[in-house]
Scaffold this motif. Sequence first.
Motif, PDB file in Angstrom:
ATOM      1  N   GLY A 146      45.035  41.168  50.151  1.00  0.00           N
ATOM      2  CA  GLY A 146      46.016  40.369  50.875  1.00  0.00           C
ATOM      3  C   GLY A 146      46.522  39.183  50.078  1.00  0.00           C
ATOM      4  O   GLY A 146      45.967  38.803  49.037  1.00  0.00           O
ATOM      5  N   ALA A 147      47.578  38.583  50.574  1.00  0.00           N
ATOM      6  CA  ALA A 147      48.207  37.449  49.906  1.00  0.00           C
ATOM      7  C   ALA A 147      47.222  36.303  49.720  1.00  0.00           C
ATOM      8  O   ALA A 147      46.472  35.955  50.639  1.00  0.00           O
ATOM      9  CB  ALA A 147      49.417  36.975  50.712  1.00  0.00           C
ATOM     10  N   ASN A 148      47.212  35.732  48.496  1.00  0.00           N
ATOM     11  CA  ASN A 148      46.408  34.562  48.140  1.00  0.00           C
ATOM     12  C   ASN A 148      44.903  34.803  48.185  1.00  0.00           C
ATOM     13  O   ASN A 148      44.121  33.848  48.139  1.00  0.00           O
ATOM     14  CB  ASN A 148      46.753  33.363  49.032  1.00  0.00           C
ATOM     15  CG  ASN A 148      48.168  32.878  48.819  1.00  0.00           C
ATOM     16  OD1 ASN A 148      48.637  32.795  47.691  1.00  0.00           O
ATOM     17  ND2 ASN A 148      48.858  32.566  49.897  1.00  0.00           N
ATOM     18  N   ALA A 149      44.481  36.038  48.260  1.00  0.00           N
ATOM     19  CA  ALA A 149      43.048  36.330  48.221  1.00  0.00           C
ATOM     20  C   ALA A 149      42.521  36.158  46.800  1.00  0.00           C
ATOM     21  O   ALA A 149      43.241  36.335  45.820  1.00  0.00           O
ATOM     22  CB  ALA A 149      42.776  37.747  48.711  1.00  0.00           C
ATOM     23  N   VAL A 150      41.252  35.791  46.703  1.00  0.00           N
ATOM     24  CA  VAL A 150      40.575  35.670  45.414  1.00  0.00           C
ATOM     25  C   VAL A 150      39.439  36.684  45.396  1.00  0.00           C
ATOM     26  O   VAL A 150      38.506  36.592  46.203  1.00  0.00           O
ATOM     27  CB  VAL A 150      40.038  34.251  45.183  1.00  0.00           C
ATOM     28  CG1 VAL A 150      39.261  34.190  43.871  1.00  0.00           C
ATOM     29  CG2 VAL A 150      41.170  33.237  45.162  1.00  0.00           C
ATOM     30  N   VAL A 151      39.522  37.656  44.490  1.00  0.00           N
ATOM     31  CA  VAL A 151      38.558  38.753  44.452  1.00  0.00           C
ATOM     32  C   VAL A 151      37.771  38.677  43.149  1.00  0.00           C
ATOM     33  O   VAL A 151      38.355  38.687  42.060  1.00  0.00           O
ATOM     34  CB  VAL A 151      39.278  40.116  44.556  1.00  0.00           C
ATOM     35  CG1 VAL A 151      38.258  41.251  44.574  1.00  0.00           C
ATOM     36  CG2 VAL A 151      40.151  40.160  45.795  1.00  0.00           C
ATOM     37  N   THR A 152      36.456  38.595  43.260  1.00  0.00           N
ATOM     38  CA  THR A 152      35.585  38.530  42.084  1.00  0.00           C
ATOM     39  C   THR A 152      34.508  39.604  42.104  1.00  0.00           C
ATOM     40  O   THR A 152      33.639  39.611  41.249  1.00  0.00           O
ATOM     41  CB  THR A 152      34.924  37.147  41.991  1.00  0.00           C
ATOM     42  OG1 THR A 152      34.179  36.899  43.190  1.00  0.00           O
ATOM     43  CG2 THR A 152      35.960  36.051  41.801  1.00  0.00           C
ATOM     44  N   GLU A 153      34.538  40.496  43.102  1.00  0.00           N
ATOM     45  CA  GLU A 153      33.564  41.570  43.199  1.00  0.00           C
ATOM     46  C   GLU A 153      34.288  42.884  43.444  1.00  0.00           C
ATOM     47  O   GLU A 153      35.454  42.898  43.885  1.00  0.00           O
ATOM     48  CB  GLU A 153      32.568  41.302  44.343  1.00  0.00           C
ATOM     49  CG  GLU A 153      31.723  40.047  44.129  1.00  0.00           C
ATOM     50  CD  GLU A 153      30.805  39.771  45.302  1.00  0.00           C
ATOM     51  OE1 GLU A 153      30.925  40.499  46.316  1.00  0.00           O
ATOM     52  OE2 GLU A 153      29.989  38.840  45.216  1.00  0.00           O
ATOM     53  N   ASP A 154      33.596  43.994  43.180  1.00  0.00           N
ATOM     54  CA  ASP A 154      34.200  45.310  43.365  1.00  0.00           C
ATOM     55  C   ASP A 154      34.706  45.482  44.795  1.00  0.00           C
ATOM     56  O   ASP A 154      34.093  44.997  45.762  1.00  0.00           O
ATOM     57  CB  ASP A 154      33.184  46.405  43.052  1.00  0.00           C
ATOM     58  CG  ASP A 154      32.874  46.492  41.560  1.00  0.00           C
ATOM     59  OD1 ASP A 154      33.605  45.882  40.765  1.00  0.00           O
ATOM     60  OD2 ASP A 154      31.901  47.179  41.202  1.00  0.00           O
ATOM     61  N   VAL A 155      35.820  46.194  44.918  1.00  0.00           N
ATOM     62  CA  VAL A 155      36.436  46.451  46.222  1.00  0.00           C
ATOM     63  C   VAL A 155      36.269  47.929  46.550  1.00  0.00           C
ATOM     64  O   VAL A 155      36.672  48.787  45.753  1.00  0.00           O
ATOM     65  CB  VAL A 155      37.931  46.074  46.203  1.00  0.00           C
ATOM     66  CG1 VAL A 155      38.580  46.390  47.547  1.00  0.00           C
ATOM     67  CG2 VAL A 155      38.103  44.605  45.855  1.00  0.00           C
TER      68      VAL A 155
END
Length: 243
Positions: A146-155
Amino acid sequence: MFERLISYLDSVRARDPAPRSRWEILLYPGVLALGLHRVAHWLFEARLYFLARFVNHFSRALTAIDIHPGATIGKNFFIDHGFTVIGETAQIGDNVTIYQCVTLGGSNPTNGKGGKRHPTLMDNVIIGSGAQIIGPIVVGERARVGANAVVTEDVPAGATMIGLKARSTLVPAEDWLREFIPYGTPCDDPPCDEQGSPRRDCIEKLEAEITSMREEMALMKAMLAECAAPPTPVRIRKSAAKE
């Protein structure tokens, strides 16, 4: 080659209702950036690093999209608008859509070696505006960020990631099989609501509950005040007293 170009332009048109013709799509910054990246990547693989970087910098100046020549990109990749950064070891599958201001950034290796530092996006992934995908993680097939999400782990495959730090809404498989969700951000998505994600009408419902509680408390106070009041003395009329 011409048929592949037509197929690509049609795939962009299927995801963006704005263009009136294929010629208009050819002027899209994302389309121009991808075409120049193909040239830069070919030079990079030929170890002509300076020329690859030259094409990369020219593309960035022209489109405001920075794709490192070393990045690997599959078929029908579409960047809707600009200001996107894609790192050297990023790997992007087929039919991936990225909106503006997205970063596929790298982690800082502690061993002094480059290695795999950037994300891998599997097929049919959608990345919303302003999302930051950081590190050598894998975003599973048909996942949405989603917008402006910060992802640092596997999805996981099919998951929708939202928030800071991004969390999965655990959308069921029967829902994520839908063909395309603009910006990768579901609006009024019941599965998201059922999993406890924020709802747009949450504040209104809380305010309504507070108003109802205040009315009930005011009624209870009035009833208590009426019960606590001293009894009103009974006045006897003189005529009734003489009788």
